[in-house]
Design a protein around this motif. Sequence first.
Motif, PDB file in Angstrom:
ATOM      1  N   GLU A  62       0.830  -1.203   0.000  1.00 52.80           N
ATOM      2  CA  GLU A  62       0.000   0.000   0.000  1.00 52.80           C
ATOM      3  C   GLU A  62       0.868   1.259   0.000  1.00 52.80           C
ATOM      4  O   GLU A  62       0.593   2.226  -0.725  1.00 52.80           O
ATOM      5  CB  GLU A  62      -0.914  -0.006   1.218  1.00 52.80           C
ATOM      6  N   LEU A  63       1.931   1.263   0.809  1.00 46.36           N
ATOM      7  CA  LEU A  63       2.832   2.416   0.852  1.00 46.36           C
ATOM      8  C   LEU A  63       3.528   2.626  -0.482  1.00 46.36           C
ATOM      9  O   LEU A  63       3.738   3.765  -0.922  1.00 46.36           O
ATOM     10  CB  LEU A  63       3.869   2.220   1.959  1.00 46.36           C
ATOM     11  N   ARG A  64       3.875   1.528  -1.133  1.00 50.78           N
ATOM     12  CA  ARG A  64       4.515   1.643  -2.448  1.00 50.78           C
ATOM     13  C   ARG A  64       3.579   2.293  -3.442  1.00 50.78           C
ATOM     14  O   ARG A  64       3.992   3.117  -4.263  1.00 50.78           O
ATOM     15  CB  ARG A  64       4.937   0.254  -2.935  1.00 50.78           C
ATOM     16  N   GLY A  65       2.323   1.910  -3.362  1.00 54.37           N
ATOM     17  CA  GLY A  65       1.335   2.507  -4.237  1.00 54.37           C
ATOM     18  C   GLY A  65       1.162   3.997  -3.992  1.00 54.37           C
ATOM     19  O   GLY A  65       0.735   4.737  -4.886  1.00 54.37           O
ATOM     20  N   GLN A  66       1.482   4.452  -2.764  1.00 58.68           N
ATOM     21  CA  GLN A  66       1.401   5.870  -2.444  1.00 58.68           C
ATOM     22  C   GLN A  66       2.650   6.640  -2.868  1.00 58.68           C
ATOM     23  O   GLN A  66       2.744   7.851  -2.655  1.00 58.68           O
ATOM     24  CB  GLN A  66       1.179   6.041  -0.940  1.00 58.68           C
ATOM     25  N   GLY A  67       3.637   5.912  -3.444  1.00 59.53           N
ATOM     26  CA  GLY A  67       4.845   6.580  -3.932  1.00 59.53           C
ATOM     27  C   GLY A  67       6.012   6.557  -2.982  1.00 59.53           C
ATOM     28  O   GLY A  67       6.990   7.290  -3.173  1.00 59.53           O
ATOM     29  N   CYS A  68       5.962   5.720  -1.931  1.00 58.40           N
ATOM     30  CA  CYS A  68       7.069   5.657  -0.979  1.00 58.40           C
ATOM     31  C   CYS A  68       8.219   4.834  -1.549  1.00 58.40           C
ATOM     32  O   CYS A  68       8.006   3.821  -2.227  1.00 58.40           O
ATOM     33  CB  CYS A  68       6.608   5.033   0.342  1.00 58.40           C
ATOM     34  N   SER A  82      16.307  -4.798   2.685  1.00 60.85           N
ATOM     35  CA  SER A  82      16.238  -5.938   1.773  1.00 60.85           C
ATOM     36  C   SER A  82      14.861  -6.597   1.834  1.00 60.85           C
ATOM     37  O   SER A  82      14.325  -7.051   0.819  1.00 60.85           O
ATOM     38  CB  SER A  82      17.333  -6.950   2.114  1.00 60.85           C
ATOM     39  N   THR A  83      14.283  -6.652   3.027  1.00 60.69           N
ATOM     40  CA  THR A  83      12.940  -7.240   3.176  1.00 60.69           C
ATOM     41  C   THR A  83      11.893  -6.382   2.477  1.00 60.69           C
ATOM     42  O   THR A  83      11.030  -6.889   1.747  1.00 60.69           O
ATOM     43  CB  THR A  83      12.592  -7.380   4.662  1.00 60.69           C
ATOM     44  N   ALA A  84      11.985  -5.073   2.696  1.00 58.32           N
ATOM     45  CA  ALA A  84      11.037  -4.169   2.046  1.00 58.32           C
ATOM     46  C   ALA A  84      11.151  -4.269   0.524  1.00 58.32           C
ATOM     47  O   ALA A  84      10.134  -4.251  -0.187  1.00 58.32           O
ATOM     48  CB  ALA A  84      11.285  -2.736   2.508  1.00 58.32           C
ATOM     49  N   TYR A  85      12.375  -4.393   0.036  1.00 53.44           N
ATOM     50  CA  TYR A  85      12.572  -4.501  -1.413  1.00 53.44           C
ATOM     51  C   TYR A  85      11.930  -5.773  -1.965  1.00 53.44           C
ATOM     52  O   TYR A  85      11.277  -5.746  -3.017  1.00 53.44           O
ATOM     53  CB  TYR A  85      14.055  -4.470  -1.737  1.00 53.44           C
ATOM     54  N   GLN A  86      12.115  -6.891  -1.275  1.00 48.64           N
ATOM     55  CA  GLN A  86      11.521  -8.147  -1.737  1.00 48.64           C
ATOM     56  C   GLN A  86      10.004  -8.059  -1.781  1.00 48.64           C
ATOM     57  O   GLN A  86       9.368  -8.669  -2.643  1.00 48.64           O
ATOM     58  CB  GLN A  86      11.965  -9.291  -0.809  1.00 48.64           C
ATOM     59  N   TRP A  87       9.409  -7.309  -0.873  1.00 45.68           N
ATOM     60  CA  TRP A  87       7.954  -7.207  -0.837  1.00 45.68           C
ATOM     61  C   TRP A  87       7.404  -6.370  -1.988  1.00 45.68           C
ATOM     62  O   TRP A  87       6.295  -6.615  -2.457  1.00 45.68           O
ATOM     63  CB  TRP A  87       7.516  -6.589   0.489  1.00 45.68           C
ATOM     64  N   VAL A  88       8.160  -5.357  -2.433  1.00 47.03           N
ATOM     65  CA  VAL A  88       7.583  -4.400  -3.395  1.00 47.03           C
ATOM     66  C   VAL A  88       8.365  -4.318  -4.697  1.00 47.03           C
ATOM     67  O   VAL A  88       8.102  -3.436  -5.507  1.00 47.03           O
ATOM     68  CB  VAL A  88       7.501  -2.995  -2.762  1.00 47.03           C
ATOM     69  N   LYS A  89       9.317  -5.221  -4.923  1.00 49.49           N
ATOM     70  CA  LYS A  89      10.152  -5.111  -6.116  1.00 49.49           C
ATOM     71  C   LYS A  89       9.351  -5.265  -7.412  1.00 49.49           C
ATOM     72  O   LYS A  89       9.794  -4.832  -8.472  1.00 49.49           O
ATOM     73  CB  LYS A  89      11.280  -6.130  -6.072  1.00 49.49           C
ATOM     74  N   HIS A  90       8.198  -5.885  -7.327  1.00 49.40           N
ATOM     75  CA  HIS A  90       7.367  -6.056  -8.526  1.00 49.40           C
ATOM     76  C   HIS A  90       6.544  -4.810  -8.830  1.00 49.40           C
ATOM     77  O   HIS A  90       5.850  -4.760  -9.854  1.00 49.40           O
ATOM     78  CB  HIS A  90       6.427  -7.245  -8.330  1.00 49.40           C
ATOM     79  N   LEU A  91       6.630  -3.809  -7.949  1.00 50.78           N
ATOM     80  CA  LEU A  91       5.865  -2.587  -8.144  1.00 50.78           C
ATOM     81  C   LEU A  91       6.804  -1.436  -8.455  1.00 50.78           C
ATOM     82  O   LEU A  91       7.590  -1.027  -7.595  1.00 50.78           O
ATOM     83  CB  LEU A  91       5.054  -2.252  -6.878  1.00 50.78           C
ATOM     84  N   PRO A  92       6.798  -0.893  -9.667  1.00 49.95           N
ATOM     85  CA  PRO A  92       7.675   0.243  -9.982  1.00 49.95           C
ATOM     86  C   PRO A  92       7.283   1.453  -9.148  1.00 49.95           C
ATOM     87  O   PRO A  92       6.098   1.679  -8.865  1.00 49.95           O
ATOM     88  CB  PRO A  92       7.431   0.471 -11.477  1.00 49.95           C
ATOM     89  N   LEU A  93       8.287   2.223  -8.758  1.00 48.06           N
ATOM     90  CA  LEU A  93       8.016   3.396  -7.923  1.00 48.06           C
ATOM     91  C   LEU A  93       7.289   4.482  -8.705  1.00 48.06           C
ATOM     92  O   LEU A  93       6.308   5.046  -8.256  1.00 48.06           O
ATOM     93  CB  LEU A  93       9.320   3.945  -7.350  1.00 48.06           C
ATOM     94  N   ASP A  94       7.817   4.759  -9.897  1.00 56.46           N
ATOM     95  CA  ASP A  94       7.225   5.806 -10.726  1.00 56.46           C
ATOM     96  C   ASP A  94       7.113   5.322 -12.161  1.00 56.46           C
ATOM     97  O   ASP A  94       8.085   5.379 -12.910  1.00 56.46           O
ATOM     98  CB  ASP A  94       8.089   7.076 -10.681  1.00 56.46           C
ATOM     99  N   ASP A  98       9.215  10.941 -16.470  1.00 55.15           N
ATOM    100  CA  ASP A  98       9.564  12.299 -16.044  1.00 55.15           C
ATOM    101  C   ASP A  98       9.604  12.395 -14.522  1.00 55.15           C
ATOM    102  O   ASP A  98      10.517  12.995 -13.942  1.00 55.15           O
ATOM    103  CB  ASP A  98       8.550  13.305 -16.602  1.00 55.15           C
ATOM    104  N   THR A  99       8.621  11.772 -13.882  1.00 50.78           N
ATOM    105  CA  THR A  99       8.601  11.783 -12.417  1.00 50.78           C
ATOM    106  C   THR A  99       9.793  11.027 -11.854  1.00 50.78           C
ATOM    107  O   THR A  99      10.420  11.459 -10.887  1.00 50.78           O
ATOM    108  CB  THR A  99       7.294  11.154 -11.902  1.00 50.78           C
ATOM    109  N   ALA A 100      10.111   9.879 -12.467  1.00 49.80           N
ATOM    110  CA  ALA A 100      11.258   9.099 -12.009  1.00 49.80           C
ATOM    111  C   ALA A 100      12.551   9.881 -12.177  1.00 49.80           C
ATOM    112  O   ALA A 100      13.440   9.840 -11.315  1.00 49.80           O
ATOM    113  CB  ALA A 100      11.332   7.784 -12.789  1.00 49.80           C
ATOM    114  N   THR A 101      12.686  10.613 -13.291  1.00 46.24           N
ATOM    115  CA  THR A 101      13.896  11.404 -13.521  1.00 46.24           C
ATOM    116  C   THR A 101      14.043  12.497 -12.472  1.00 46.24           C
ATOM    117  O   THR A 101      15.131  12.727 -11.936  1.00 46.24           O
ATOM    118  CB  THR A 101      13.859  12.026 -14.927  1.00 46.24           C
ATOM    119  N   ARG A 102      12.946  13.163 -12.169  1.00 48.10           N
ATOM    120  CA  ARG A 102      12.993  14.213 -11.138  1.00 48.10           C
ATOM    121  C   ARG A 102      13.341  13.623  -9.778  1.00 48.10           C
ATOM    122  O   ARG A 102      14.102  14.215  -9.005  1.00 48.10           O
ATOM    123  CB  ARG A 102      11.650  14.938 -11.063  1.00 48.10           C
ATOM    124  N   ARG A 103      12.803  12.448  -9.494  1.00 50.95           N
ATOM    125  CA  ARG A 103      13.089  11.821  -8.202  1.00 50.95           C
ATOM    126  C   ARG A 103      14.569  11.451  -8.098  1.00 50.95           C
ATOM    127  O   ARG A 103      15.201  11.636  -7.065  1.00 50.95           O
ATOM    128  CB  ARG A 103      12.207  10.584  -8.008  1.00 50.95           C
TER     129      ARG A 103
END
Length: 281
Positions: A62-68, A82-94, A98-103
Motif C-alpha cells: 500500500e505504501l509503495r502505491g502511495q509513492g514511498c 532488503s525485506t522491504a525490497y523483496q515485498w515491493v520489487k514487482h511494483l515500480p516506484l514511478d 519524467d517523475t522518475a527522472t525528477r526523483r
Amino acid sequence: MDDFQAAEVRRLRTVEQLSVHEIRARTGLGRNRVREMLRGVPPPERTRRPNARDDLRAEAVELRGQGCSVNDIARRLGVAKSTAYQWVKHLPLDPDEDTATRRRAHAKVMTDARWAVHRQARGEARADERRRAGEVVGSLDRRDVLLLGAAIYWCEGAKSKPWRPQDRLQFINSDPGLLALFLRFLEACGVGREVPAYRVSIHESADADAAAQWWADRLGLPATRFGRSVLKKHNPTTVRRNTGDDYHGCLVISVPRSRELYWRIEGMITELFRAVGGVPG
C-alpha cells in the motif's frame, strides 16, 4: 497393508483434519512415511502457521502505491531494506519517466549534500598527504635517475625472452610523467631526444596526427622522428572510457642500437633485486 495404511492416513488428514504429528501418534508410522503418503494432500487450515508479516507485507504494498521509496517503507515498518525490497520489487516506484527522472535528480542532490563535508575533508587530507610525500622526493641526482629509469623500464618496457633476445630498448606508455622520466633516464645514459624513433599507438576512431603533435609538444620531441601511427581496430560494441579531447593514445619510444644499454639495465635490476634479497648473492 500399505494401501490400507495410506488410505487411513489420507482419511485422517482429509476427514479428521489431523496434523502430521497427530497422524504419527495415531498410526505409529514414521514422519517421512506419513509425508510420503500425504504427498499432494494439502494440510488443514488449522495447522498452517500464521505469517506474522502478512499484514506488514500488505502495508508495504500500500505504501509503495502511495509513492514511498524502499528506504521509506523499511523505516516506517521497522524492517530491513532488503525485506522491504523483496515485498515491493514487482511494483515500480514511478511508472512515469519524467517523475522518475525528477526523483533521481532530487536523490542525487540530497546524497551530494549529505556527503559534501566528508568529501571536502577527504580532499584536504589527500592534498596534505601528497604535499608531505612530495617533500620526500627533493632533487634527483644522476644515480636516482638511473635507478628509477631502470625500474620503470623493467616494469613497462620490452624485455628479452629465451626465444626472443632483446636487442634494443622499446618503451610504451600513456602517462606523460612516466614517459618524461624514461626520456630523462635516456639522457643520463647519453641518449638525446633526437635519437629514438617515436610513434603513436591509438584507436582508429581518434585523430592520430593530432595525438602525435600533442606528444611532440608535451615532451619536447622532434616531430621528424615520428613514424606512422599504429591504429587499433575500433570495436563499436566495446564501452571505452579513453575517449574525448584528453585521449592521446600511447607513445612508443624505440631506441636504435641499444643492446648494450639493455644489458646495463639488466645489470642494475639484478643488483637492485640482490640488494633487497630477491636474488641470491
